[in-house]
Design an enzyme around this catalytic site. Sequence first.
Site, mmCIF file in Angstrom:
data_model
loop_
_atom_site.group_PDB
_atom_site.id
_atom_site.type_symbol
_atom_site.label_atom_id
_atom_site.label_comp_id
_atom_site.label_asym_id
_atom_site.label_seq_id
_atom_site.Cartn_x
_atom_site.Cartn_y
_atom_site.Cartn_z
ATOM 1 N N SER A 153 39.072 -125.081 5.571
ATOM 2 C CA SER A 153 40.162 -124.104 5.433
ATOM 3 C C SER A 153 40.966 -124.368 4.161
ATOM 4 O O SER A 153 41.525 -125.457 3.978
ATOM 5 C CB SER A 153 41.093 -124.202 6.645
ATOM 6 O OG SER A 153 42.293 -123.520 6.361
ATOM 7 N N HIS B 55 36.914 -120.880 4.704
ATOM 8 C CA HIS B 55 37.843 -120.274 5.666
ATOM 9 C C HIS B 55 39.175 -120.002 4.950
ATOM 10 O O HIS B 55 39.788 -120.902 4.376
ATOM 11 C CB HIS B 55 38.038 -121.229 6.840
ATOM 12 C CG HIS B 55 38.828 -120.678 7.976
ATOM 13 N ND1 HIS B 55 38.280 -119.880 8.951
ATOM 14 C CD2 HIS B 55 40.135 -120.796 8.297
ATOM 15 C CE1 HIS B 55 39.209 -119.550 9.832
ATOM 16 N NE2 HIS B 55 40.352 -120.087 9.443
ATOM 17 N N ASP C 272 42.937 -118.471 5.461
ATOM 18 C CA ASP C 272 43.935 -118.120 6.468
ATOM 19 C C ASP C 272 44.989 -117.204 5.875
ATOM 20 O O ASP C 272 45.782 -117.628 5.033
ATOM 21 C CB ASP C 272 44.607 -119.399 6.987
ATOM 22 C CG ASP C 272 43.673 -120.209 7.856
ATOM 23 O OD1 ASP C 272 43.230 -119.684 8.884
ATOM 24 O OD2 ASP C 272 43.376 -121.367 7.491
ATOM 25 N N MET D 107 48.332 -115.199 6.451
ATOM 26 C CA MET D 107 49.500 -115.195 7.356
ATOM 27 C C MET D 107 50.581 -114.307 6.771
ATOM 28 O O MET D 107 50.821 -114.336 5.563
ATOM 29 C CB MET D 107 50.037 -116.621 7.489
ATOM 30 C CG MET D 107 49.024 -117.618 7.980
ATOM 31 S SD MET D 107 49.772 -119.250 8.071
ATOM 32 C CE MET D 107 48.383 -120.207 8.671
ATOM 33 N N HIS E 263 40.519 -115.196 8.078
ATOM 34 C CA HIS E 263 41.176 -115.230 9.391
ATOM 35 C C HIS E 263 42.572 -114.641 9.231
ATOM 36 O O HIS E 263 43.432 -115.246 8.602
ATOM 37 C CB HIS E 263 41.216 -116.700 9.844
ATOM 38 C CG HIS E 263 41.977 -116.947 11.097
ATOM 39 N ND1 HIS E 263 42.393 -118.222 11.458
ATOM 40 C CD2 HIS E 263 42.402 -116.116 12.097
ATOM 41 C CE1 HIS E 263 43.027 -118.159 12.623
ATOM 42 N NE2 HIS E 263 43.057 -116.896 13.021
ATOM 43 N N MET F 283 46.068 -113.768 10.491
ATOM 44 C CA MET F 283 47.140 -114.002 11.457
ATOM 45 C C MET F 283 48.280 -113.077 11.050
ATOM 46 O O MET F 283 49.282 -113.494 10.459
ATOM 47 C CB MET F 283 47.531 -115.478 11.432
ATOM 48 C CG MET F 283 46.481 -116.371 12.083
ATOM 49 S SD MET F 283 46.528 -118.066 11.514
ATOM 50 C CE MET F 283 45.546 -117.909 10.026
ATOM 51 N N MET G 149 40.989 -120.256 18.817
ATOM 52 C CA MET G 149 42.042 -121.105 18.243
ATOM 53 C C MET G 149 42.304 -122.272 19.184
ATOM 54 O O MET G 149 42.566 -122.070 20.372
ATOM 55 C CB MET G 149 43.351 -120.313 18.073
ATOM 56 C CG MET G 149 43.369 -119.289 16.962
ATOM 57 S SD MET G 149 43.085 -119.922 15.305
ATOM 58 C CE MET G 149 44.269 -121.237 15.136
ATOM 59 N N ASP H 116 38.883 -123.371 15.613
ATOM 60 C CA ASP H 116 39.825 -123.582 14.519
ATOM 61 C C ASP H 116 41.100 -124.242 15.026
ATOM 62 O O ASP H 116 41.799 -123.682 15.867
ATOM 63 C CB ASP H 116 40.144 -122.191 13.931
ATOM 64 C CG ASP H 116 41.064 -122.237 12.731
ATOM 65 O OD1 ASP H 116 41.385 -123.324 12.241
ATOM 66 O OD2 ASP H 116 41.444 -121.137 12.276
HETATM 67 C C1 DX5 Z 1 45.990 -122.561 11.555
HETATM 68 C C2 DX5 Z 1 44.847 -122.048 10.744
HETATM 69 C C3 DX5 Z 1 43.790 -123.054 10.535
HETATM 70 C C4 DX5 Z 1 44.240 -124.288 9.800
HETATM 71 C C5 DX5 Z 1 43.512 -125.430 10.437
HETATM 72 O O1 DX5 Z 1 46.785 -121.554 12.001
HETATM 73 O O2 DX5 Z 1 44.261 -120.913 11.338
HETATM 74 O O3 DX5 Z 1 42.632 -122.506 9.935
HETATM 75 O O4 DX5 Z 1 43.991 -124.275 8.421
HETATM 76 O O5 DX5 Z 1 44.055 -126.600 9.966
HETATM 77 P P1 DX5 Z 1 43.748 -127.997 10.652
HETATM 78 O O6 DX5 Z 1 42.289 -128.231 10.577
HETATM 79 O O7 DX5 Z 1 44.564 -128.951 9.809
HETATM 80 O O8 DX5 Z 1 44.254 -127.916 12.075
HETATM 81 ZN ZN ZN Z 2 42.220 -120.270 10.526
#
Ligand code: DX5
Ligand code: ZN
Length: 209
Positions: free
Chosen positions: A10, A35, A37, A39, A68, A70, A139, A177
């Site tokens: 990620s 990956h 993320d 947000m 991904h 969010m 998750m 994840d």
């Molecule tokens: C969290 C993200 C993850 C995050 C995981 O909300 O969706 O993808 O980067 O990080 P680690 O592996 O540190 O938990």
């Molecule tokens: Zn993620």
Amino acid sequence: MRKSFLLAPSLLSADFSKLGSELIYIEENGGKLIHVDVMDGHFVPNLSFGAPVLKSLKGKTSLPFDVHFMVTNPSDFVKDFAEAGAEYFTFHIEAAVHAHRLIGLIREYGMKPGISLVPSTPVSVLQEVLPFADLVLVMSVNPGFGGQKMIPECIEKIRQLKKIREEKKLSYLISVDGGINSQTLPVAAEAGADIIVSGSSFFSGELRV
Ligand code: DX5
Ligand code: ZN
């Protein structure tokens, strides 16, 4: 342990000042997907990347981008992220009333639809949409931040999804994840995860596959 999964590091835990070279680092250390993320500060209390960042990374790696979302309005991002080069567009079922329509839109734009669920959402809510998904992202922490501790109860969802996939002859990939490190990775892999996401443990060097 036999390696039966694809590692998806990620970018949330990468050094943002050198994202281009972080892609090479991922390739050289066993990553098979990138990956990303996204947000929005509403669905989760944090902000991260937008489509322009992904666009600037396009062409700097041959690995697919596993994005991904969010965010509260995932359909607003389909066009821009398709143009930016996303391969998987994974949205949260908690943010999508019209999930079936959104899946169709994602496919229209040439991407692969993924559906994610937070720890408090049961697998059963996905029943009607699983036949249309290319990926299901479990998750194993409450989304929003890297570096959290895995909630081990979430791993059971991987087994449930694997069972449903067999029973109904479906073909989605199962991804996990949150809180994956060298201790928790074998547990997720044994449960049947096809894709394993890791942020902080991968970039700290603690996790190697
Ligand atoms: C969290 C993200 C993850 C995050 C995981 O909300 O969706 O993808 O980067 O990080 P680690 O592996 O540190 O938990
Ligand atoms: Zn993620």
